[in-house]
Design an enzyme around this catalytic site. Sequence first.
Site, PDB file in Angstrom:
ATOM      1  N   ASP A 126       0.913  -1.292  -0.020  1.00 17.08           N
ATOM      2  CA  ASP A 126       0.049  -0.029  -0.040  1.00 17.08           C
ATOM      3  C   ASP A 126       0.755   1.244  -0.081  1.00 17.08           C
ATOM      4  O   ASP A 126       1.778   1.314   0.827  1.00 17.08           O
ATOM      5  CB  ASP A 126      -0.816  -0.219   1.067  1.00 17.08           C
ATOM      6  N   ASP A 158     -15.532  -3.555   0.475  1.00 16.06           N
ATOM      7  CA  ASP A 158     -14.864  -3.273   1.487  1.00 16.06           C
ATOM      8  C   ASP A 158     -16.014  -3.081   2.750  1.00 16.06           C
ATOM      9  O   ASP A 158     -16.489  -2.064   2.432  1.00 16.06           O
ATOM     10  CB  ASP A 158     -13.788  -2.270   1.527  1.00 16.06           C
TER      11      ASP A 158
END
Length: 240
Positions: A8, A129
Amino acid sequence: MLIFPAIDIKDGKCVRLYQGDMNTAETVAADAFETALAFKKAGALWVHMVDLNGAVSGKRVNSDIFLKVAADSGLKLQLGGGIRTMADVEFYLERGVDRIIFGSAAITNPALVKESVKLFGEKIAVGIDAKDGKAATEGWVKDSGLNYIDLAKKMEGLGVGCIIYTDIGRDGMLKGPNLEQLDKINRSVSCDIIASGGVTDLDDIKQLKELGLYGAICGRSIYSGSLKLEEAVAFAQVTE
């Protein structure tokens, strides 16, 4: 089952978050490209990358890093974060990214998802998500009110072949994946399901494989050392 080690990116740095909270960003590696090379050496075939700045701003922010990994690492790259337009999709796919992931756009602009799948097929995935079973948007800060199964079925109807499912409450916490929700979504749609959030050790990989999932994303567990990538890849790729 495929193992997707995760990188990330926030402000050009390799970080991990706790439960998707940008304020908890912790630098976990010095260089994204060198980290990707280490993943390849460990046997990984893919790398999962996220533009965290892009996820919040809705724009491409750290694209130079992703394009270098796509071009020179020898890994296949799936990328999410800030991909909201057809121009974004084309920008990355035309420059070597193997799969792009729609997050917020899957909820706010399903027509874009449908058109992208029509043009690019299996190169398009959707990230769902969820927190308490409800899908979140805008870098996980907004509750869409949509049930994660309902959203998965809608994406299946649009032709999406791959869904990355993240339980936000488990992300970065090293408390194990949400096996119940993962099993439910895997049984509810025909899409390939990639588990994300909570993977801690090899036992988690074994349980995810038993569910018949397509893949598992591993982030903090690799960086913390609780999961050895070489062992995870070797186990996941074994066919019974």
